[in-house]
Design a protein around this motif. Structure first.
Motif, PDB file in Angstrom:
ATOM      1  N   UNK A   1      -5.201 -52.039 -41.964  1.00 28.73           N
ATOM      2  CA  UNK A   1      -5.280 -50.698 -42.551  1.00 28.73           C
ATOM      3  C   UNK A   1      -6.395 -49.877 -41.909  1.00 28.73           C
ATOM      4  N   UNK A   2      -7.505 -50.544 -41.575  1.00 28.57           N
ATOM      5  CA  UNK A   2      -8.621 -49.830 -40.936  1.00 28.57           C
ATOM      6  C   UNK A   2      -8.236 -49.361 -39.534  1.00 28.57           C
ATOM      7  N   UNK A   3      -7.517 -50.200 -38.787  1.00 23.09           N
ATOM      8  CA  UNK A   3      -7.111 -49.832 -37.431  1.00 23.09           C
ATOM      9  C   UNK A   3      -6.052 -48.737 -37.463  1.00 23.09           C
ATOM     10  N   UNK A   4      -5.077 -48.897 -38.328  1.00 24.51           N
ATOM     11  CA  UNK A   4      -4.119 -47.827 -38.575  1.00 24.51           C
ATOM     12  C   UNK A   4      -3.050 -47.619 -37.521  1.00 24.51           C
ATOM     13  N   UNK A   5      -2.707 -48.640 -36.752  1.00 23.98           N
ATOM     14  CA  UNK A   5      -1.630 -48.515 -35.764  1.00 23.98           C
ATOM     15  C   UNK A   5      -0.317 -48.941 -36.410  1.00 23.98           C
ATOM     16  N   UNK A   6       0.677 -48.067 -36.384  1.00 25.03           N
ATOM     17  CA  UNK A   6       1.960 -48.364 -37.012  1.00 25.03           C
ATOM     18  C   UNK A   6       2.777 -49.313 -36.143  1.00 25.03           C
ATOM     19  N   UNK A   7       3.587 -50.153 -36.782  1.00 21.68           N
ATOM     20  CA  UNK A   7       4.491 -51.028 -36.043  1.00 21.68           C
ATOM     21  C   UNK A   7       5.592 -50.202 -35.389  1.00 21.68           C
ATOM     22  N   UNK A   8       5.940 -50.568 -34.179  1.00 16.57           N
ATOM     23  CA  UNK A   8       7.045 -49.874 -33.507  1.00 16.57           C
ATOM     24  C   UNK A   8       8.360 -50.159 -34.231  1.00 16.57           C
ATOM     25  N   UNK A   9       9.269 -49.241 -34.132  1.00 11.23           N
ATOM     26  CA  UNK A   9      10.584 -49.446 -34.735  1.00 11.23           C
ATOM     27  C   UNK A   9      11.406 -50.338 -33.823  1.00 11.23           C
ATOM     28  N   UNK A  10      12.244 -51.119 -34.431  1.00 16.71           N
ATOM     29  CA  UNK A  10      13.129 -51.984 -33.647  1.00 16.71           C
ATOM     30  C   UNK A  10      14.552 -51.780 -34.115  1.00 16.71           C
ATOM     31  N   UNK A  11      15.384 -51.346 -33.214  1.00 18.20           N
ATOM     32  CA  UNK A  11      16.785 -51.126 -33.544  1.00 18.20           C
ATOM     33  C   UNK A  11      17.586 -52.380 -33.232  1.00 18.20           C
ATOM     34  N   UNK A  12      18.283 -52.847 -34.244  1.00 15.44           N
ATOM     35  CA  UNK A  12      19.141 -54.011 -34.047  1.00 15.44           C
ATOM     36  C   UNK A  12      20.316 -53.622 -33.161  1.00 15.44           C
ATOM     37  N   UNK A  13      20.922 -54.574 -32.465  1.00 19.34           N
ATOM     38  CA  UNK A  13      22.092 -54.260 -31.630  1.00 19.34           C
ATOM     39  C   UNK A  13      23.198 -53.601 -32.445  1.00 19.34           C
TER      40      UNK A  13
ATOM     41  N   UNK B   1       8.823 -66.959 -36.381  1.00 18.29           N
ATOM     42  CA  UNK B   1       9.846 -66.576 -37.372  1.00 18.29           C
ATOM     43  C   UNK B   1       9.640 -65.194 -37.990  1.00 18.29           C
ATOM     44  N   UNK B   2       8.469 -64.593 -37.802  1.00 16.82           N
ATOM     45  CA  UNK B   2       8.163 -63.319 -38.457  1.00 16.82           C
ATOM     46  C   UNK B   2       8.587 -62.109 -37.634  1.00 16.82           C
ATOM     47  N   UNK B   3       9.163 -62.339 -36.461  1.00 15.56           N
ATOM     48  CA  UNK B   3       9.699 -61.252 -35.646  1.00 15.56           C
ATOM     49  C   UNK B   3      11.180 -61.055 -35.963  1.00 15.56           C
ATOM     50  N   UNK B   4      11.688 -59.839 -35.771  1.00 15.51           N
ATOM     51  CA  UNK B   4      13.133 -59.626 -35.956  1.00 15.51           C
ATOM     52  C   UNK B   4      13.927 -60.575 -35.062  1.00 15.51           C
ATOM     53  N   UNK B   5      15.011 -61.113 -35.575  1.00 18.85           N
ATOM     54  CA  UNK B   5      15.783 -62.116 -34.836  1.00 18.85           C
ATOM     55  C   UNK B   5      16.371 -61.566 -33.548  1.00 18.85           C
ATOM     56  N   UNK B   6      16.512 -60.228 -33.461  1.00 17.99           N
ATOM     57  CA  UNK B   6      17.112 -59.637 -32.259  1.00 17.99           C
ATOM     58  C   UNK B   6      16.078 -58.995 -31.341  1.00 17.99           C
ATOM     59  N   UNK B   7      14.789 -59.215 -31.609  1.00 17.23           N
ATOM     60  CA  UNK B   7      13.737 -58.632 -30.766  1.00 17.23           C
ATOM     61  C   UNK B   7      13.637 -59.435 -29.477  1.00 17.23           C
ATOM     62  N   UNK B   8      13.665 -58.758 -28.321  1.00 18.42           N
ATOM     63  CA  UNK B   8      13.753 -59.450 -27.038  1.00 18.42           C
ATOM     64  C   UNK B   8      12.672 -59.045 -26.038  1.00 18.42           C
ATOM     65  N   UNK B   9      11.660 -58.315 -26.430  1.00 15.81           N
ATOM     66  CA  UNK B   9      10.617 -57.880 -25.492  1.00 15.81           C
ATOM     67  C   UNK B   9       9.634 -59.010 -25.220  1.00 15.81           C
TER      68      UNK B   9
ATOM     69  N   UNK C   1       2.640 -56.885 -26.316  1.00 18.99           N
ATOM     70  CA  UNK C   1       4.078 -56.875 -26.567  1.00 18.99           C
ATOM     71  C   UNK C   1       4.723 -55.879 -25.611  1.00 18.99           C
ATOM     72  N   UNK C   2       5.611 -56.348 -24.731  1.00 17.84           N
ATOM     73  CA  UNK C   2       6.273 -55.472 -23.769  1.00 17.84           C
ATOM     74  C   UNK C   2       7.145 -54.423 -24.447  1.00 17.84           C
ATOM     75  N   UNK C   3       7.574 -53.463 -23.654  1.00 20.90           N
ATOM     76  CA  UNK C   3       8.372 -52.364 -24.209  1.00 20.90           C
ATOM     77  C   UNK C   3       9.836 -52.438 -23.805  1.00 20.90           C
ATOM     78  N   UNK C   4      10.156 -53.255 -22.791  1.00 21.41           N
ATOM     79  CA  UNK C   4      11.539 -53.341 -22.337  1.00 21.41           C
ATOM     80  C   UNK C   4      12.128 -54.697 -22.724  1.00 21.41           C
ATOM     81  N   UNK C   5      13.329 -54.700 -23.308  1.00 18.61           N
ATOM     82  CA  UNK C   5      13.968 -55.972 -23.660  1.00 18.61           C
ATOM     83  C   UNK C   5      14.193 -56.833 -22.422  1.00 18.61           C
ATOM     84  N   UNK C   6      13.978 -58.120 -22.566  1.00 21.08           N
ATOM     85  CA  UNK C   6      14.172 -59.048 -21.456  1.00 21.08           C
ATOM     86  C   UNK C   6      15.638 -59.469 -21.371  1.00 21.08           C
TER      87      UNK C   6
END
Length: 704
Positions: A225-237, A102-110, A48-53
């Motif tokens: 839970x075993x891997x333990x990596x938190x989801x990145x935060x996503x700020x809506x526009x 459908x399980x991604x935020x509607x405004x996620x653009x990376x 998953x990229x880090x910069x919005x497209x």
């Protein structure tokens, strides 16, 4: 995933353990999971990229890759390397994409990418559902902002029982086969077909699927839970400025009137004019940069208002964009036999959606070879292609290779028709339908099913029953919902579900569902299925007004296929050295011959006279001597004790000197010479196959 320690979880589904492990391979990917069942094994990665497209949608790319080495094979062709994806890889990529998107935020653009690569292939543990589950696992353990895990299973009805992830043999005997995907709460994607199954069986299959899906998701949550990596935060526009929202709200009345405009393009133009007034009001007095930003904000607010009002009208008033009731199907008209030289053809029109189908009938030499793993048969005798040209939506753009959507729609229509076709033994033709969408405003894949069904009947193919399809939609606001029959393109875009059902008067033959929300409750699904059945029956009635049964005769331009059975050891006589004999028959008669190993010869010809000539030639080549049979032969060789006479091509027998005439013969040459035509009777065939002939016993017959 740098530094992640190896972790794994195992869950038993359908009597087979499925294991998900991570932390050992592809550790630079955002998430990498190896999923195993039996001897099937896949590596699935998620990045998953880090910069919005620059796109205004989620740029999710999914690629499923078969590897021939996974089942011990070397690719054919010159390059000896897997090339571009085929139908199978395209369909599996779509099966992965559709429930995850459908399980991604509607405004996620990376930029987001999933790659599933088969490491080992075991046909009893099909890799499509494993790839879907592995993709969900890889995305789930990464930092991607996917709201929850998803999983999928295959459910088949075999001998009346619903079986989860059956064996290869079981899939071949299934009367229903679906792939379903869902979350802990509900089903969100279904793909599959059946042999006229009932709506209740389909619902039961979804219930069975969901129980297994929940077990898999529980295991995936444990791995996360075993891997333990938190989801990145996503700020809506940022929220739309109050001033812009107020301006847009002031044009609500104009928007409502524009929405009532009849016609797809006319309505779109009317709404566009309203927005032009909105944009002018919002950007009044601004410089170019500020105006561009304000116009973008106004566009978002206007789209939101457009969607909200459409949905509100459907829920509160039961009225749709084009004025129809929620269960009303658009006007239908059909036409058959529109292409004279095609073997069958039809036009199906429903509202502003129109499809043209043409049928070509060929011999088994024309069938499609299936060279990818998982195919239930090595050859395909029924083919369907779906094309979506740009003019169908009033656009001008270059024609390119079929997109994944076109492949998927074509396979859905192919699956819908297939259960109603006769077998190759019942009707010895290979069939292909070519469908072009001429107009599109929703449900073009279902129009493809209807036009193909009519075209097959126009061709005189003895189908078991006509097949129709309908696309359903859903508008859900809180606990209130409305199921829409025969959805428009706008209703698909602004709604919560795209749900396609095909079938006959007796049951369902194909089924596809995609949700844009978290899922659909069972009671909503039941209502949609029942409403779809009513719509399907209505469409079948309308189709029957044009053609209610297959035509009694084939097209004048369709090949006539005649079958003749010969002994297998005679096949070489028809083929000849290097194929010389069979080519000669085909060239002289204008026919096409197909010979299988059992000795069944199929002769395809445009007319019965050419077929009869070819059959006579085959019979002459393969006929055998029978004791008592009279034959007209040619003397090939004269010896002291008799003459050898060729009675069939490549078959000769001996006429002993004592059987040349009724009187005593001193010399053979007194009666026959080489090249003479003589009538002889077969009087004996010994164990070694040597044939004894008699001219003497044939004389009475010649006199008669």
């Amino acid at each position: 995933m740098h530094g992640v320690n190896p972790h794994s979880v195992t869950v038993e589904i359908g009597g087979t353990d499925i294991t998900f492990s991570t932390g050992k391979y592809a550790k630079q990917a955002g998430g990498a999971v190896v999923v195993e069942a039996g001897d099937s094994k896949l590596l699935v990665t998620a990045v998953c990229g880090t910069k919005p497209s620059r796109f205004d949608f989620l740029p999710l790319t999914v690629d499923y890759q078969d590897r021939t080495g996974s089942y011990g094979a070397i690719p054919g062709g010159f390059l000896k390397r897997e090339g571009r994806g085929n139908e199978r890889t395209t369909l599996i990529s779509r099966v992965i994409d559709r429930p995850i998107r459908p399980l991604f935020p509607k405004t996620f653009r990376c930029e987001t990418q999933i790659i599933a690569t088969v490491m080992s292939y075991d046909k009893d543990n099909e890799t499509d559902v494993l790839a879907l589950c592995g993709a969900s696992a890889a995305m789930h353990i990464s930092d991607a902002p996917m709201s929850e895990a998803v999983a999928g299973v295959r459910v088949c009805q075999i001998d009346g029982e619903l079986v989860v992830n059956p064996t290869f043999e079981g899939r071949g005997a299934a009367t229903l086969s679906i792939v379903a995907a869902g979350t802990l709460d509900s089903i969100i994607m279904v793909e599959g077909g059946g042999k006229e199954v009932s709506e209740s069986v389909m619902l039961d299959a979804l219930d069975v699927a969901h129980e297994s899906i929940k077990k898999i998701i529980t295991a995936l949550n444990e791995l996360d839970a075993k891997v333990g990596i938190a989801n990145r935060s996503h700020e809506a526009p940022a929220d739309i400025p109050e001033r812009v929202s107020e301006v847009v709200a002031g044009f609500e009345g104009a928007l409502v009137e524009a929405q009532k405009t009849n016609g797809k393009h006319e309505r779109k133009a009317a709404i566009k004019l309203v927005f032009a007034d909105v944009a002018a009001k919002v950007t009044e007095g601004m410089d170019d940069d500020a105006a561009a930003e304000a116009k973008g904000q106004a566009s978002a607010a206007f789209e939101k208002l457009n969607k909200a009002h459409m949905r509100k009208t459907v829920i509160s008033e039961g009225r749709r964009i084009d004025g129809r009731a929620t269960d009303e199907v658009r006007d239908i008209w059909c036409e058959a036999g529109v292409a004279t030289r095609a073997h069958g053809s039809a036009i199906f029109t429903r509202g502003e959606t129109q499809a043209f189908a043409s049928i070509a009938m060929g011999t088994e030499r024309d069938n499609q070879r299936i060279d990818w793993p998982g195919a239930l048969a090595p050859f395909r005798n029924w083919m369907l292609t779906y094309s979506f040209p740009p003019y169908s939506t009033g656009e001008a753009r270059p024609l390119r290779a079929p997109k994944r959507r076109e492949v998927g729609h074509g396979v859905l229509a192919h699956r819908a028709i297939e259960p109603m076709l006769p077998t190759i033994e019942e009707f010895p033709y290979v069939l292909r339908s070519t469908v072009d969408v001429l107009e599109s405003n929703g449900s073009s894949s279902m129009a493809t099913v209807c036009s193909t069904s009519l075209a097959l009947m126009d061709a005189g193919v003895p189908v078991k029953a006509a097949v129709a399809g309908i696309a359903m939609g859903l508008i859900k606001e809180g606990d209130d919902f409305a199921v829409l029959s025969d959805i428009l393109g706008d209703e698909d875009h602004l709604g919560d579900m795209d749900f396609k059902v095909t079938g006959t008067t007796d049951g369902i033959t194909a089924f596809q569902m995609d949700c844009k929300i978290a899922g659909v409750p069972r009671e909503v699904m039941a209502k949609a299925l029942n409403q779809a059945r009513d719509g399907r029956l209505h469409i079948l009635e309308e189709m029957a007004k044009t053609l209610s049964a297959p035509r009694p005769d084939l097209s004048d331009y369709a090949p006539r296929i005649t079958s003749i059975q010969i002994k297998p050891d005679k096949i070489r006589d028809i083929i000849g050295p290097g194929g010389k004999v069979i080519r000669g028959i085909q060239e002289r008669t204008g026919t096409t011959l197909n010979v299988d190993d059992s000795g069944l010869v199929k002769v395809a010809a445009v007319n019965s006279e050419d077929a009869a000539r070819a059959v006579d030639m085959i019979r002459e080549l393969t006929q055998e001597a029978e004791i008592g049979k009279l034959c007209m032969g040619v003397v090939k060789r004269v010896v002291d004790f008799g003459a050898f006479v060729e009675i069939f091509p490549g078959t000769d027998g001996l006429v002993h000197i004592s059987h040349l005439a009724k009187e005593r013969v001193a010399q053979v040459e007194d009666i026959v010479s080489e090249g003479d035509e003589v009538l002889v009777r077969v009087i004996d065939i010994d164990k070694s196959g040597k044939i004894r002939l008699s001219r003497k016993e044939a004389l009475d017959a010649s006199l008669a």
